[in-house]
Design an enzyme around this catalytic site. Structure first.
Site, PDB file in Angstrom:
ATOM      1  N   GLY A 161       0.834  -1.194   0.197  1.00 29.01           N
ATOM      2  CA  GLY A 161      -0.169  -0.147   0.003  1.00 29.01           C
ATOM      3  C   GLY A 161       0.863   1.301  -0.100  1.00 29.01           C
ATOM      4  O   GLY A 161       0.743   2.122  -0.796  1.00 29.01           O
ATOM      5  N   GLU A 162       1.709   1.559   1.147  1.00 26.68           N
ATOM      6  CA  GLU A 162       2.398   2.748   1.164  1.00 26.68           C
ATOM      7  C   GLU A 162       3.698   2.630   1.251  1.00 26.68           C
ATOM      8  O   GLU A 162       4.589   3.162   1.439  1.00 26.68           O
ATOM      9  CB  GLU A 162       2.033   3.443   2.233  1.00 26.68           C
ATOM     10  CG  GLU A 162       2.207   2.593   3.568  1.00 26.68           C
ATOM     11  CD  GLU A 162       1.798   3.293   4.858  1.00 26.68           C
ATOM     12  OE1 GLU A 162       2.134   3.072   5.967  1.00 26.68           O
ATOM     13  OE2 GLU A 162       0.405   3.916   4.905  1.00 26.68           O
ATOM     14  N   GLU A 163       4.204   1.273   0.527  1.00 29.42           N
ATOM     15  CA  GLU A 163       5.839   0.839   0.543  1.00 29.42           C
ATOM     16  C   GLU A 163       6.188   1.003  -0.618  1.00 29.42           C
ATOM     17  O   GLU A 163       5.747   0.640  -1.647  1.00 29.42           O
ATOM     18  CB  GLU A 163       5.952  -0.452   1.499  1.00 29.42           C
ATOM     19  CG  GLU A 163       5.587  -0.240   2.760  1.00 29.42           C
ATOM     20  CD  GLU A 163       5.583  -1.680   3.487  1.00 29.42           C
ATOM     21  OE1 GLU A 163       6.131  -2.641   2.791  1.00 29.42           O
ATOM     22  OE2 GLU A 163       5.241  -1.741   4.408  1.00 29.42           O
TER      23      GLU A 163
END
Length: 108
Positions: free
Chosen positions: A19-21
């Site tokens: 997701g946010e990596e």
């Protein structure tokens, strides 16, 4: 992603991972230099300010896990170790770069 890419070499590969990596593959570089580059990326991210539509300024920090592929390892094993170091960084203060050496010293 643009901030990260700006700090990397043209031979490096960056991709969203989850997701946010993000994951960055830095071919033909030693672990020490990879950690230096990762620290530079984390600093560049922390200096980035985004102004929202309502005028609110938003800034973020980055936690980074750094590792190097070992002889005989597959990519899943390398990514798992980097992810473990990333989560260790998040759990131990955030906004830090953790390599295997740092991790081993911290748990010793």
């Amino acid at each position: 992603a643009r901030v990260i890419q700006k700090e990397l070499r043209t031979t490096d590969i960056i991709a969203r991972f989850g997701g946010e990596e993000f994951v960055a593959i830095l071919p033909e570089i030693n672990l020490r230099d990879a950690k230096i580059i990762s620290s530079r990326v984390a600093i560049a991210i922390s200096r980035q300010v985004t102004v929202l539509a309502d005028g609110t300024e938003l800034s973020v920090t980055a936690s980074v896990g750094v590792t190097q592929r070992k002889q005989g390892e597959n990519i899943d094993e390398v990514l798992k170790r980097a992810d473990d170091f990333l989560y260790f960084a998040k759990e131990n203060g955030r906004a830090r770069v953790i390599s295997e050496h740092d991790y081993l010293q911290a748990i010793a």
